[in-house]
Design an enzyme around this catalytic site. Structure first.
Site, short mmCIF file in Angstrom:
data_model
loop_
_atom_site.label_atom_id
_atom_site.label_comp_id
_atom_site.label_asym_id
_atom_site.label_seq_id
_atom_site.Cartn_x
_atom_site.Cartn_y
_atom_site.Cartn_z
N LEU A 191 -80.74 80.58 69.14
CA LEU A 191 -81.04 81.67 70.09
C LEU A 191 -79.75 82.32 70.51
O LEU A 191 -78.75 81.64 70.79
CB LEU A 191 -81.74 81.09 71.33
N HIS A 202 -81.19 80.90 94.75
CA HIS A 202 -80.47 81.18 93.50
C HIS A 202 -80.26 79.89 92.71
O HIS A 202 -80.37 79.84 91.50
CB HIS A 202 -79.11 81.83 93.79
N ASP A 218 -86.18 87.93 89.36
CA ASP A 218 -86.22 88.44 90.73
C ASP A 218 -87.06 87.52 91.61
O ASP A 218 -88.02 86.92 91.14
CB ASP A 218 -86.81 89.86 90.72
C1 IPE Z 1 -82.89 87.38 92.09
O1 IPE Z 1 -83.39 87.25 93.33
C2 IPE Z 1 -81.39 87.44 92.12
C3 IPE Z 1 -80.56 86.95 91.03
C4 IPE Z 1 -80.94 86.60 89.83
C5 IPE Z 1 -79.13 86.85 91.31
P1 IPE Z 1 -83.12 88.16 94.60
O2 IPE Z 1 -81.85 87.75 95.26
O3 IPE Z 1 -83.20 89.61 94.21
O4 IPE Z 1 -84.34 87.75 95.50
P2 IPE Z 1 -85.28 88.66 96.43
O5 IPE Z 1 -85.67 89.88 95.64
O6 IPE Z 1 -84.49 88.99 97.64
O7 IPE Z 1 -86.46 87.77 96.72
MG MG Z 2 -84.60 91.14 94.34
#
Ligand code: IPE
Ligand code: MG
Length: 248
Positions: free
Chosen positions: A136, A42, A25
């Site tokens: 893994l 991403h 996240d």
């Molecule tokens: C993680 O980040 C998303 C994925 C792994 C696709 P977010 O998209 O949720 O980022 P924030 O929470 O808005 O910072």
């Molecule tokens: Mg998020």
């Protein structure tokens, strides 16, 4: 402390988790902090995926389960959804050979029928291309939701009961577990969530019953193997009782 020192400490600190699950996240926030579009967050997150896979192999973790795309992400703007899909295709193409070399066997789990053809094809190549890896097992949970997974299992069991193949009394934890995407795998010992959020967010609801939680403040694109090692060391310092009374 260096990576090597952390690994040495892990080796003398007891059992390593067999199965680690990660809620990745903070990609969006990472991008926003740099005034970049979200999809670049991403994209940068792919590096962290590589770090955590390599780190897991180094530590001797057997199963790594990454929450890559949850069902609610379909509610995000179409542009972000399609950027995530292209990224997955890119990931599958770019990483397949390297993953195979490292002995990583990739499984892609979730409601795959919601994905477009090109993405499903790309996913198929990475799964086929890494089959048999023994270092893994990597589960990429894509278009996954914990409640949806449970409903899917309930439907399957109900169908078997209705067909007269199964008596309701035969439904127990073991049978139920065997109908989940994680069939045959140990439950996660450790769950890591990045970006400082204290939530499960519909991830592996059944499987996380006795899992140790580790919340890291680091945003996913900045997460590296050192952070993984720190989480493992923290885990090794915990007393797991599974509901029993601990040593006095
Ligand atoms: C993680 O980040 C998303 C994925 C792994 C696709 P977010 O998209 O949720 O980022 P924030 O929470 O808005 O910072
Ligand atoms: Mg998020």
């Amino acid at each position: 402390m260096s990576d090597g020192d952390l690994l040495d400490r892990i080796r003398v600190s007891g059992d390593v988790p067999r199965h680690v699950a990660v809620i990745m996240d903070g990609n969006g926030r990472w991008a926003r902090q740099r005034a970049l579009p979200r999809h670049l967050g991403h994209r940068e997150g792919m590096k962290a995926v590589r770090e955590v896979i390599e780190g897991s192999v180094d530590v001797g973790i057997q199963v790594l389960t990454l929450f890559a795309f949850c069902t609610v992400k379909w509610r995000r703007p179409a542009q972000e959804v399609s950027a995530l899909m292209s990224l997955l295709q890119l990931y599958a193409r770019k990483e397949r050979d390297e993953l195979r070399r490292q002995g990583v066997e990739v499984h892609v789990l979730g409601e795959l029928q919601r994905w477009d053809q090109a993405t499903r094809r790309a996913v198929g190549t990475i799964v086929d291309g890494t089959r048999g890896g023994t270092a893994l097992r990597l589960n990429l949970m894509i278009s996954y939701g914990g409640r949806e997974e449970i409903i899917r299992s309930v439907r399957e069991l109900a169908r078997r009961v209705a067909a007269g193949e199964l008596a309701p009394e035969q439904v127990d934890e073991e049978l139920f577990s065997s109908t989940l995407f994680t069939e045959g795998l140990p439950d996660p010992d450790l769950l890591i969530r990045t970006s400082g959020e204290y939530r499960i967010s519909n991830f592996l609801l059944w499987q996380l019953a006795y899992t140790e939680l580790f919340i890291s403040p680091v945003l996913w694109p900045d997460f590296c193997r050192q952070h993984l090692f720190e989480a493992v060391l923290d885990f090794q310092g915990r007393e797991r009782r599974f509901g029993r009374v601990g040593a006095p």
